[in-house]
Design a protein around this motif. Structure first.
Motif, mmCIF file in Angstrom:
data_model
loop_
_atom_site.group_PDB
_atom_site.id
_atom_site.type_symbol
_atom_site.label_atom_id
_atom_site.label_comp_id
_atom_site.label_asym_id
_atom_site.label_seq_id
_atom_site.Cartn_x
_atom_site.Cartn_y
_atom_site.Cartn_z
ATOM 1 N N VAL A 30 0.847 -1.198 0.000
ATOM 2 C CA VAL A 30 0.000 0.000 0.000
ATOM 3 C C VAL A 30 0.880 1.245 0.000
ATOM 4 O O VAL A 30 2.039 1.201 0.423
ATOM 5 N N LEU A 31 0.289 2.330 -0.435
ATOM 6 C CA LEU A 31 0.946 3.629 -0.337
ATOM 7 C C LEU A 31 0.176 4.433 0.700
ATOM 8 O O LEU A 31 -1.046 4.617 0.569
ATOM 9 N N VAL A 32 0.896 4.872 1.725
ATOM 10 C CA VAL A 32 0.230 5.570 2.834
ATOM 11 C C VAL A 32 0.583 7.055 2.770
ATOM 12 O O VAL A 32 1.754 7.427 2.761
ATOM 13 N N LEU A 33 -0.456 7.882 2.732
ATOM 14 C CA LEU A 33 -0.257 9.336 2.646
ATOM 15 C C LEU A 33 -0.726 9.986 3.926
ATOM 16 O O LEU A 33 -1.690 9.523 4.536
ATOM 17 N N LEU A 34 -0.079 11.080 4.298
ATOM 18 C CA LEU A 34 -0.648 11.948 5.331
ATOM 19 C C LEU A 34 -1.702 12.789 4.603
ATOM 20 O O LEU A 34 -1.362 13.538 3.682
ATOM 21 N N ASP A 35 -2.963 12.623 4.974
ATOM 22 C CA ASP A 35 -4.050 13.278 4.235
ATOM 23 C C ASP A 35 -4.017 14.786 4.501
ATOM 24 O O ASP A 35 -4.430 15.264 5.559
ATOM 25 N N GLN A 36 -3.514 15.540 3.520
ATOM 26 C CA GLN A 36 -3.302 16.981 3.735
ATOM 27 C C GLN A 36 -4.606 17.772 3.730
ATOM 28 O O GLN A 36 -4.621 18.920 4.155
ATOM 29 N N THR A 37 -5.695 17.137 3.277
ATOM 30 C CA THR A 37 -6.974 17.862 3.314
ATOM 31 C C THR A 37 -7.500 17.961 4.750
ATOM 32 O O THR A 37 -8.354 18.776 5.040
ATOM 33 N N ARG A 38 -6.972 17.112 5.629
ATOM 34 C CA ARG A 38 -7.474 17.096 7.014
ATOM 35 C C ARG A 38 -6.620 17.939 7.961
ATOM 36 O O ARG A 38 -6.969 18.111 9.124
ATOM 37 N N LEU A 39 -5.507 18.437 7.466
ATOM 38 C CA LEU A 39 -4.630 19.266 8.303
ATOM 39 C C LEU A 39 -5.167 20.690 8.366
ATOM 40 O O LEU A 39 -5.769 21.159 7.415
ATOM 41 N N PRO A 40 -4.968 21.410 9.457
ATOM 42 C CA PRO A 40 -4.175 21.028 10.618
ATOM 43 C C PRO A 40 -5.003 20.334 11.709
ATOM 44 O O PRO A 40 -4.455 19.976 12.740
ATOM 45 N N ALA A 41 -6.303 20.144 11.458
ATOM 46 C CA ALA A 41 -7.163 19.634 12.528
ATOM 47 C C ALA A 41 -6.763 18.224 12.973
ATOM 48 O O ALA A 41 -6.709 17.931 14.164
ATOM 49 N N GLU A 42 -6.486 17.376 11.991
ATOM 50 C CA GLU A 42 -6.201 15.979 12.343
ATOM 51 C C GLU A 42 -5.055 15.457 11.492
ATOM 52 O O GLU A 42 -4.977 15.791 10.301
ATOM 53 N N GLU A 43 -4.237 14.611 12.090
ATOM 54 C CA GLU A 43 -3.194 13.941 11.309
ATOM 55 C C GLU A 43 -3.704 12.541 11.020
ATOM 56 O O GLU A 43 -3.674 11.652 11.879
ATOM 57 N N VAL A 44 -4.203 12.385 9.810
ATOM 58 C CA VAL A 44 -4.877 11.130 9.449
ATOM 59 C C VAL A 44 -4.177 10.523 8.246
ATOM 60 O O VAL A 44 -3.833 11.227 7.300
ATOM 61 N N PRO A 209 -7.669 29.753 -2.752
ATOM 62 C CA PRO A 209 -8.826 29.444 -1.914
ATOM 63 C C PRO A 209 -8.647 28.221 -1.005
ATOM 64 O O PRO A 209 -9.464 28.014 -0.119
ATOM 65 N N LEU A 210 -7.615 27.413 -1.222
ATOM 66 C CA LEU A 210 -7.555 26.162 -0.457
ATOM 67 C C LEU A 210 -6.669 26.245 0.774
ATOM 68 O O LEU A 210 -6.452 25.264 1.468
ATOM 69 N N LEU A 211 -6.129 27.431 1.017
ATOM 70 C CA LEU A 211 -5.475 27.736 2.296
ATOM 71 C C LEU A 211 -4.265 26.862 2.613
ATOM 72 O O LEU A 211 -4.023 26.503 3.769
ATOM 73 N N GLN A 212 -3.495 26.573 1.583
ATOM 74 C CA GLN A 212 -2.283 25.771 1.851
ATOM 75 C C GLN A 212 -1.339 26.510 2.803
ATOM 76 O O GLN A 212 -0.575 25.876 3.534
ATOM 77 N N GLY A 213 -1.375 27.847 2.769
ATOM 78 C CA GLY A 213 -0.520 28.611 3.689
ATOM 79 C C GLY A 213 -1.023 28.498 5.114
ATOM 80 O O GLY A 213 -0.284 28.149 6.046
ATOM 81 N N ALA A 214 -2.308 28.789 5.286
ATOM 82 C CA ALA A 214 -2.883 28.784 6.639
ATOM 83 C C ALA A 214 -2.911 27.373 7.226
ATOM 84 O O ALA A 214 -2.550 27.160 8.387
ATOM 85 N N ARG A 215 -3.333 26.419 6.414
ATOM 86 C CA ARG A 215 -3.516 25.072 6.964
ATOM 87 C C ARG A 215 -2.193 24.312 7.078
ATOM 88 O O ARG A 215 -1.983 23.551 8.014
ATOM 89 N N LEU A 216 -1.309 24.513 6.089
ATOM 90 C CA LEU A 216 -0.147 23.630 5.997
ATOM 91 C C LEU A 216 1.178 24.317 6.360
ATOM 92 O O LEU A 216 1.954 23.769 7.145
ATOM 93 N N THR A 217 1.412 25.512 5.807
ATOM 94 C CA THR A 217 2.684 26.179 6.134
ATOM 95 C C THR A 217 2.679 26.635 7.591
ATOM 96 O O THR A 217 3.685 26.484 8.301
ATOM 97 N N ALA A 218 1.540 27.166 8.042
ATOM 98 C CA ALA A 218 1.477 27.587 9.452
ATOM 99 C C ALA A 218 1.657 26.367 10.365
ATOM 100 O O ALA A 218 2.335 26.440 11.401
ATOM 101 N N TYR A 219 1.095 25.258 9.952
ATOM 102 C CA TYR A 219 1.236 23.999 10.717
ATOM 103 C C TYR A 219 2.712 23.578 10.780
ATOM 104 O O TYR A 219 3.249 23.274 11.859
ATOM 105 N N GLU A 220 3.374 23.635 9.634
ATOM 106 C CA GLU A 220 4.799 23.249 9.627
ATOM 107 C C GLU A 220 5.647 24.251 10.409
ATOM 108 O O GLU A 220 6.596 23.869 11.106
ATOM 109 N N ALA A 221 5.306 25.532 10.266
ATOM 110 C CA ALA A 221 6.077 26.557 10.982
ATOM 111 C C ALA A 221 5.924 26.369 12.486
ATOM 112 O O ALA A 221 6.896 26.439 13.249
#
Ligand SMILES: CSC[C@@H](O)[C@@H](O)C(=O)COP(=O)(O)O
Length: 383
Positions: A30-44, A209-221
């Motif tokens: 299987v290929l396991v991905l960290l589902d980035q659509t669920r970040l930052p609320a949940e790491e799924v 519109p998909l907030l990659q900065g707010a949801r993902l970059t802020a999460y990584e920062a």
């Protein structure tokens, strides 16, 4: 002024789930991905057992960002091969899942070529599947290495351009560990600056519109303990005007032969602002993102996304055919048409420097670009 802004970064636990990993449970690979659509609320984790599931994950942006798309594409071919599916059909659907990031088709081709070559030689499908997996793993590792080298070179460039230190960096979209086998592209440079105590602030564009900065970059920062501040995309102008930005660092989805850079929509306006305010606009990307086969900016295919991503908030990121309501909170009258390109193209004359794992192109002249393309060709042809 920077220090008056809310300093985030309280949740500095390390990110535990890698963006992508191959696994072989008893039921099959299987290929396991960290589902980035669920970040930052949940790491799924999102588990893909075949190429169609991965195509869906790519379209919905569960897995995204140019280098990671290449890695995912290569593993997707390996998955199809390991599970006995039609490898060429899987490769075709994966390569076409999103059009702009050149790395996706390149990663797919690399694993497909490895599969075909082994099959032609040994005639053994299991060995051929192993070869495809080997190619995907090699790409994954090489990307991590390229990422580390880009960070080193990007930091040296920042120090050269901004000798005073205390860098205040503006970034757009997400270009960290969530897009890479390593720590990313542009974000990795900011992280390198942070590690040597030279990052004063990371300005994070929310990236509508998909907030990659707010949801993902802020999460990584936050997870890296960086001093960062989130802003709406349209607040960037006032930030430049206030003299709060020392450099812009962005990644790229494709760099054309003439040096035009396709990246997340909103990058081009930042380049214009940066030029007006005499701030360096720096693009950080691996050589695999340079595409000699695309002559210029106008030839880059820009993905158009469904309108509901703009007309609704928090629409589920399902692969819905263009324009259908996405089940989010409406923010525009029903039936409103939306213009929703996923990327824009910055012309080379607005780019101060292109940082790759092998060096820095600055100024971005025709001669330097020809050399960059030649080097990229050598690298991609040897894959
Ligand atoms: C290495 S990151 C470069 C780009 O892939 C990144 O900035 C970007 O635009 C990603 O867009 P996305 O639509 O989220 O896949």
């Amino acid at each position: 002024m920077a220090d008056q802004h809310a300093q985030s970064g309280e949740d500095s636990r390390p990110i535990e789930i890698p963006a992508i990993r191959w696994d072989e449970p008893p039921e099959g690979p299987v290929l396991v991905l960290l589902d980035q659509t669920r970040l930052p609320a949940e790491e799924v984790e999102l588990v893909c057992t075949d190429a169609p599931a991965l195509v869906e994950a790519i379209r919905s942006l569960a897995v995204r960002g140019a280098p990671l798309l290449g890695i995912a594409g290569a593993y997707g071919v390996a998955l199809a091969a390991a599970r006995g599916f039609d490898v060429d059909a899987a490769a075709e659907s994966l390569a076409g899942a999103r059009p702009t990031a050149v790395n996706l088709a390149l990663g797919v081709r690399r694993a497909q070529d490895a599969y075909r070559t082994e099959l032609a030689g040994s005639g053994d499908v299991e060995q051929a599947a192993g070869a495809a997996l080997g190619a995907a793993r090699a790409l994954h590792k090489e990307d991590a290495e390229a990422s580390a080298r880009m960070a080193e070179r990007g930091l040296a460039l920042l120090d050269e351009l901004l000798p005073g230190g205390g860098h205040r960096i503006l970034t757009h979209c997400n270009s960290g560990a969530l897009v890479s086998g390593g720590e990313g592209t542009a974000f990795a440079v900011a992280l390198a600056a942070q590690r040597v105590g030279r990052l004063r602030r990371l300005w994070v564009d929310e990236t509508r519109p998909l907030l990659q900065g707010a949801r993902l970059t802020a999460y990584e920062a936050a997870r890296n303990g960086m001093a960062y501040t989130l802003l709406t995309d349209n607040a960037a102008g006032s930030l430049f005007a206030a003299g709060e930005v020392d450099a812009v660092l962005i990644g790229a989805d494709r760099i054309a032969a003439d040096g035009s850079v396709a990246n997340k929509v909103g990058s081009y306006p930042l380049a214009v602002l940066a030029r007006y305010h005499h701030v360096p606009f720096i693009v950080v990307a691996p050589l695999t993102t340079v595409d000699e086969g695309t002559a210029d900016g106008a030839s880059i295919e820009v993905e158009q996304r469904p309108g509901f991503e703009v007309t609704e908030f928090a629409a589920p990121q399902a692969p819905v055919a263009g324009g259908e309501p996405g089940g989010g909170i409406p923010v525009a009258p029903l039936g409103t048409q939306a213009y929703n390109p996923a990327f824009d193209v910055t012309p080379p004359e607005l780019v101060t420097a292109i940082v790759t794992e092998e060096g820095v192109v600055s100024p971005v002249t025709a001669e330097a670009l020809a050399e960059l393309c030649a080097r990229s060709r050598q690298v991609t042809q040897s894959l």
